[in-house]
Design an enzyme around this catalytic site. Structure first.
Site, short mmCIF file in Angstrom:
data_model
loop_
_atom_site.label_atom_id
_atom_site.label_comp_id
_atom_site.label_asym_id
_atom_site.label_seq_id
_atom_site.Cartn_x
_atom_site.Cartn_y
_atom_site.Cartn_z
N ASP A 31 -31.84 106.60 74.50
CA ASP A 31 -33.14 106.75 73.85
C ASP A 31 -34.24 106.33 74.82
OD1 ASP A 31 -35.52 106.19 72.14
OD2 ASP A 31 -34.11 106.53 70.50
N ILE A 32 -35.34 107.08 74.86
CA ILE A 32 -36.44 106.74 75.77
C ILE A 32 -37.29 105.57 75.26
CG2 ILE A 32 -36.55 109.02 76.82
CD1 ILE A 32 -39.08 109.53 75.13
N ASN A 88 -31.47 108.43 60.28
CA ASN A 88 -32.71 108.36 59.51
C ASN A 88 -32.88 109.72 58.85
OD1 ASN A 88 -33.32 105.75 60.42
ND2 ASN A 88 -34.28 106.55 62.26
N GLY A 94 -38.03 107.02 58.53
CA GLY A 94 -38.29 106.85 59.96
C GLY A 94 -37.88 108.01 60.83
N GLN A 95 -37.47 109.15 60.24
CA GLN A 95 -37.13 110.31 61.06
C GLN A 95 -38.40 110.87 61.67
OE1 GLN A 95 -34.89 113.43 59.09
NE2 GLN A 95 -34.71 114.61 60.97
N HIS A 101 -29.88 113.22 64.25
CA HIS A 101 -29.43 112.42 65.38
C HIS A 101 -28.92 111.08 64.86
CE1 HIS A 101 -33.78 111.89 64.84
NE2 HIS A 101 -33.67 110.67 65.35
N LEU A 102 -27.81 110.67 65.42
CA LEU A 102 -27.19 109.40 65.07
C LEU A 102 -27.59 108.38 66.13
CD1 LEU A 102 -25.16 107.85 63.25
CD2 LEU A 102 -23.37 108.62 64.81
#
Length: 118
Positions: A31-32, A88, A94-95, A101-102
């Site tokens: 994740d960035i 999410n 919070g998506q 995506h997990l």
């Protein structure tokens, strides 16, 4: 015209990501904006907007995503101390990217709720 899906762009190789796993069903990358020392996103190669949109035929894909998280947790050294895996689902949960995506998160003690600060 709608904006291209950032995760579909990563799957197609048109956008850079720190990919750590790729197979015929999923792609996983760091994740960035990590919320833990280890924070990986596992995404299906096929576009599905939200967990609300999955169908019974998607059960094997969702299972594969969790098994990939387990495999990566071992490879990344977080399986023994514990990790969190989260979907999410929708804006209020919070998506922010509309491609399921997990989240695989670990490397620190976590409280509840999962963020901010936990």
């Amino acid at each position: 015209m709608s904006k291209p899906c950032i995760f579909c762009e990563i799957v197609a190789g048109r956008m850079d990501a720190d990919v750590i796993h790729r197979d015929d069903q999923v792609v996983a990358f760091h994740d960035i904006h990590p919320q833990a020392p280890t924070h990986v996103l596992i995404i299906p190669r096929r576009h599905i907007e939200s967990m609300v949109d999955i169908q019974p035929d998607d059960a094997s894909l969702i299972g594969h995503m969790h098994l990939t998280a387990k495999k990566l947790a071992h490879e990344l050294g977080i399986a023994d101390t514990g990790y969190r895996s989260i979907f999410n689902c929708g804006r209020d949960a919070g998506q922010t990217v509309w491609h399921i995506h997990l989240h695989l998160m670990g490397g620190r003690s976590m409280g509840w709720p999962p963020w901010p600060g936990n």
